[in-house]
Design a protein around this motif. Structure first.
Motif, PDB file in Angstrom:
ATOM      1  N   GLY A  73       0.795  -1.221   0.000  1.00 52.38           N
ATOM      2  CA  GLY A  73       0.000   0.000   0.000  1.00 52.38           C
ATOM      3  C   GLY A  73       0.824   1.265   0.000  1.00 52.38           C
ATOM      4  O   GLY A  73       0.307   2.348  -0.227  1.00 52.38           O
ATOM      5  N   GLY A  74       2.115   1.146   0.246  1.00 53.75           N
ATOM      6  CA  GLY A  74       2.990   2.310   0.310  1.00 53.75           C
ATOM      7  C   GLY A  74       3.894   2.228   1.523  1.00 53.75           C
ATOM      8  O   GLY A  74       4.128   1.149   2.079  1.00 53.75           O
ATOM      9  N   ALA A  75       4.387   3.371   1.942  1.00 52.86           N
ATOM     10  CA  ALA A  75       5.286   3.457   3.097  1.00 52.86           C
ATOM     11  C   ALA A  75       4.677   4.400   4.122  1.00 52.86           C
ATOM     12  O   ALA A  75       3.958   5.339   3.779  1.00 52.86           O
ATOM     13  N   GLY A  76       4.973   4.136   5.391  1.00 53.37           N
ATOM     14  CA  GLY A  76       4.414   4.982   6.429  1.00 53.37           C
ATOM     15  C   GLY A  76       5.105   4.769   7.754  1.00 53.37           C
ATOM     16  O   GLY A  76       6.013   3.949   7.889  1.00 53.37           O
ATOM     17  N   ALA A  77       4.643   5.532   8.754  1.00 52.29           N
ATOM     18  CA  ALA A  77       5.219   5.472  10.096  1.00 52.29           C
ATOM     19  C   ALA A  77       4.102   5.582  11.118  1.00 52.29           C
ATOM     20  O   ALA A  77       3.074   6.223  10.876  1.00 52.29           O
ATOM     21  N   GLU A 107      12.757   7.515   9.262  1.00 56.86           N
ATOM     22  CA  GLU A 107      11.781   8.597   9.139  1.00 56.86           C
ATOM     23  C   GLU A 107      10.835   8.603  10.337  1.00 56.86           C
ATOM     24  O   GLU A 107      10.466   9.667  10.840  1.00 56.86           O
ATOM     25  N   ALA A 108      10.437   7.417  10.791  1.00 58.37           N
ATOM     26  CA  ALA A 108       9.571   7.346  11.970  1.00 58.37           C
ATOM     27  C   ALA A 108      10.274   7.898  13.194  1.00 58.37           C
ATOM     28  O   ALA A 108       9.686   8.658  13.986  1.00 58.37           O
ATOM     29  N   LEU A 109      11.543   7.556  13.363  1.00 58.65           N
ATOM     30  CA  LEU A 109      12.305   8.057  14.515  1.00 58.65           C
ATOM     31  C   LEU A 109      12.495   9.564  14.443  1.00 58.65           C
ATOM     32  O   LEU A 109      12.312  10.276  15.442  1.00 58.65           O
ATOM     33  N   ILE A 110      12.829  10.078  13.270  1.00 57.30           N
ATOM     34  CA  ILE A 110      13.048  11.515  13.121  1.00 57.30           C
ATOM     35  C   ILE A 110      11.759  12.293  13.376  1.00 57.30           C
ATOM     36  O   ILE A 110      11.749  13.301  14.106  1.00 57.30           O
TER      37      ILE A 110
END
Length: 228
Positions: A73-77, A107-110
């Motif tokens: 479905g894509g990328a996410g956080a 990206e999730a951490l940032i």
């Protein structure tokens, strides 16, 4: 929410949407406080930790749970920030740019660190189920690749703003809330998220890597006949 949908699926439950909270309720709530009381500071409750006592730090400790993924479905956080008073702030992010699984974890951490800084948190325990990211940040693993190094430096700059940060690797089953958030965020399931905000991130947090282009026609070499 996906986790609770599975757990509660065996019961006969009916969903009732929450009605709007009237402004008068908030006004009545504020009137219950005594205006003469000056001590309205945040109560500092430290999270339980096995390694050492955290009483020597004057600022309250918050806990940040993060998770990033890439699927069909894509990328996410998914981000869950737990305050010192055990309040949970949840957020889901959908990435509109290409990202690998490791990119999504960084990206999730940032994004989690940025949200935490907006809350003026100074002591933080960040928990992720990505052994690679946690070990790279704790300097146990070496960061390889120019893109990973950019993510590493960007994360280190944000961590340097805090007073104290601990990065811990936790099993996936102990990160189930963020796991459900990241699945819905990657697929942009805003309806299932309900009151949890879903953000759309157009570009990554690191600059694009510049690629040098070679101008001019190719010269005749021993490879020309093979290419032809």
């Amino acid at each position: 929410m996906l986790k609770w949908a599975v757990e509660l699926g065996q019961f006969d439950l009916e969903y009732m949407p929450r009605t709007a909270i009237k402004g008068q309720v908030l006004a009545d709530f504020l009137l219950e406080f005594d205006s003469a009381v000056d001590d309205k500071a945040l109560v500092m409750l430290h999270p339980l930790h096995d390694e050492e006592s955290l009483e020597k730090f004057p600022h309250p400790w918050w806990i940040l749970h993060i998770d990033g993924t890439v699927n069909y479905g894509g990328a996410g956080a998914g981000i869950v920030l737990v305050s010192s008073e055990r309040h949970h702030l949840m957020n889901a992010i959908h990435f509109k740019f290409y990202a690998t699984n490791n990119d999504a974890e960084y990206e999730a951490l940032i994004n989690g660190l940025k949200i935490t800084l907006e809350m003026e948190v100074r002591n933080l325990i960040a928990r992720s189920d990505s052994e690679l990211v946690v070990n790279q940040m704790n300097e146990r693993f070496q960061a390889r690749g120019s893109r990973t190094e950019l993510y590493l430096r960007c994360t280190q700059r944000l961590i340097g703003i805090f007073k104290k940060v601990r990065l811990e690797c936790v099993p996936r089953e102990k990160n189930s809330n963020t796991d459900a958030l990241v699945k819905m965020g990657s697929q942009q399931e805003a309806v299932l998220l309900g009151s949890i905000p879903l953000e759309i991130q157009e570009i990554p947090n690191i600059p694009e890597i510049e690629v040098m282009q070679v101008d001019g026609a190719l010269k005749e070499t021993w490879m020309a006949p093979i290419l032809a």
